[in-house]
Design a protein around this motif. Structure first.
Motif, PDB file in Angstrom:
ATOM      1  N   ARG A 141     -23.131  25.492  89.969  1.00 46.61           N
ATOM      2  CA  ARG A 141     -21.874  24.851  90.369  1.00 46.61           C
ATOM      3  C   ARG A 141     -20.779  25.909  90.386  1.00 46.61           C
ATOM      4  O   ARG A 141     -20.561  26.598  89.385  1.00 46.61           O
ATOM      5  CB  ARG A 141     -21.495  23.742  89.397  1.00 46.61           C
TER       6      ARG A 141
ATOM      7  N   GLU B 227     -17.260  27.161  89.983  1.00 43.52           N
ATOM      8  CA  GLU B 227     -16.119  26.662  89.227  1.00 43.52           C
ATOM      9  C   GLU B 227     -14.817  26.777  90.010  1.00 43.52           C
ATOM     10  O   GLU B 227     -14.665  27.653  90.875  1.00 43.52           O
ATOM     11  CB  GLU B 227     -15.999  27.447  87.913  1.00 43.52           C
ATOM     12  N   GLU B 228     -13.876  25.908  89.654  1.00 37.51           N
ATOM     13  CA  GLU B 228     -12.583  25.852  90.347  1.00 37.51           C
ATOM     14  C   GLU B 228     -11.804  27.162  90.226  1.00 37.51           C
ATOM     15  O   GLU B 228     -10.969  27.477  91.067  1.00 37.51           O
ATOM     16  CB  GLU B 228     -11.737  24.700  89.794  1.00 37.51           C
TER      17      GLU B 228
ATOM     18  N   LYS C 292     -21.481  27.870  87.025  1.00 35.21           N
ATOM     19  CA  LYS C 292     -22.086  27.229  85.854  1.00 35.21           C
ATOM     20  C   LYS C 292     -23.485  26.793  86.248  1.00 35.21           C
ATOM     21  O   LYS C 292     -23.681  26.254  87.344  1.00 35.21           O
ATOM     22  CB  LYS C 292     -21.163  26.060  85.536  1.00 35.21           C
TER      23      LYS C 292
ATOM     24  N   VAL D 226     -21.097  28.899  81.636  1.00 34.96           N
ATOM     25  CA  VAL D 226     -20.355  29.495  82.753  1.00 34.96           C
ATOM     26  C   VAL D 226     -20.473  31.019  82.744  1.00 34.96           C
ATOM     27  O   VAL D 226     -20.202  31.661  81.736  1.00 34.96           O
ATOM     28  CB  VAL D 226     -18.857  29.101  82.690  1.00 34.96           C
TER      29      VAL D 226
ATOM     30  N   ASP E 285     -19.492  34.671  85.015  1.00 34.59           N
ATOM     31  CA  ASP E 285     -18.525  35.088  86.029  1.00 34.59           C
ATOM     32  C   ASP E 285     -18.607  36.580  86.343  1.00 34.59           C
ATOM     33  O   ASP E 285     -19.251  37.360  85.626  1.00 34.59           O
ATOM     34  CB  ASP E 285     -17.100  34.684  85.625  1.00 34.59           C
TER      35      ASP E 285
ATOM     36  N   THR F  95     -15.540  25.896  95.960  1.00 34.20           N
ATOM     37  CA  THR F  95     -15.384  25.543  94.547  1.00 34.20           C
ATOM     38  C   THR F  95     -15.643  24.049  94.377  1.00 34.20           C
ATOM     39  O   THR F  95     -15.372  23.247  95.262  1.00 34.20           O
ATOM     40  CB  THR F  95     -13.973  25.873  94.017  1.00 34.20           C
TER      41      THR F  95
END
Ligand SMILES: *[C@@H]1O[C@H](CO)[C@@H](O)[C@H](O)[C@H]1NC(C)=O
Ligand SMILES: *[C@@H]1O[C@H](CO)[C@@H](O)[C@H](O)[C@H]1NC(C)=O
Length: 286
Positions: A175, A177-178, A189, A222, A224, A260
């Protein structure tokens, strides 16, 4: 780089740095460092062994969905809402997010022998119980007609062991993320990880490229990076898989126009069960 800390596991994962496909020199070094950490961290417990503790519950499952793992309201849809906040030794700095446990209460007048399966979605800061469960998970341990009784008790003696997560036909998913912002930042994530392993490293590259860049665990589930490849993206994961690390390659996960808030099927699932270098214990079925 592999995210790997001596706190991230209470188990000795015998993490042999044997050649993994795709790993460059830097990653091989990181795997080796992980190997040392895993050997140094002492075996205080084995996930798959039965542990005795107490469990309490949250009145609202939503108390768990805002949790440390970062699943947000998505967590409410996991495992029929049978969620758990686990203590630090289970949370493992986020590597324990999404792990599944079979848990049963010890009073057989009140509870069934099978108990129920919960998924870890949060960190339990209270060290009096290993788990705080959603009320749905708490009552799922009860015999028929006994739900109100165990809710009234509020805290009960339980035993639990780690078990593989089973998602049927559902693949591991990513997913976006925003907080992600093309082309500067990507936070993803990972959801629905099957089996009984932990993701300890994630790399990302443009599809068909071998120019891999590492991602770091931001928090919970999460990961990144601020070096975002352009185009469609592939991922590879290093998971704990017992006597060596296992690399899992998802060849096409995000489309070039990733958005996102969207969830993308990775096309792969992880079903391995990590072997642990700990003494034999009761791992019979309940
Ligand atoms: C089990 O729970 C029942 C009902 O609450 C209680 O009467 C009984 O004493 C408990 N048994 C044990 C061994 O704690
Ligand atoms: C449990 O938490 C309390 C309060 O936060 C702390 O004082 C105590 O040392 C902790 N015990 C253990 C075994 O971590």
């Amino acid at each position: 780089m592999l995210t790997c800390s001596p706190h991230s596991s209470t188990n000795v994962y015998i993490y042999v740095p044997q050649p993994l496909p795709f790993l460059d020199t830097r990653n091989k070094m990181a795997v080796f460092i992980c190997f040392l950490f895993f050997l140094i961290s002492s075996a205080t417990a084995c996930d798959r062994c039965v542990h005795q503790t107490k469990a309490a519950y949250f009145n609202k499952a939503s108390a768990l969905s805002s949790g440390a793992c970062g699943y947000g309201s998505l967590a409410l849809g996991f495992n029929s809402g049978q969620l758990a906040a686990g203590v630090a030794s289970l949370y493992k700095d986020g590597a324990g997010c999404g792990a599944c446990f079979q848990i049963r209460c010890k009073n057989t007048t009140l509870c069934t022998r099978e108990g129920t399966t919960v998924i870890l979605t949060d960190l339990n800061h209270n060290n009096q119980t290993d788990f705080v469960l959603s009320s749905r998970a708490f009552t799922a341990m009860a015999q028929k007609e006994m739900s109100q009784q165990i809710l009234k008790l509020g805290i009960i003696d339980v035993e639990y062991k780690r078990v593989p997560c089973q998602y049927g036909n559902q693949n591991l998913a990513a997913r976006v993320e925003e907080s992600s912002q093309k082309p500067h930042y990507l936070a993803v994530k990972f959801l629905y990880q099957g089996g009984q392993t932990e993701i300890v490293g994630v790399d990302v590259a443009q599809v068909d490229s071998s120019n891999w860049g590492f991602m770091s665990r931001n928090h919970g589930a999460v990961w990144d990076t601020s070096r975002v490849p352009s185009g469609a993206l592939q991922f590879r994961f290093v998971v704990t898989a017992g006597y060596d690390g296992k690399s899992v390659w998802a060849k096409h996960v995000l489309p070039a126009d990733w958005k996102t808030g969207a969830i993308y099927d990775s096309g792969v699932q992880i079903t391995d069960i990590a072997q642990e270098g700990c003494s034999p214990c009761d791992d019979g079925t309940w």
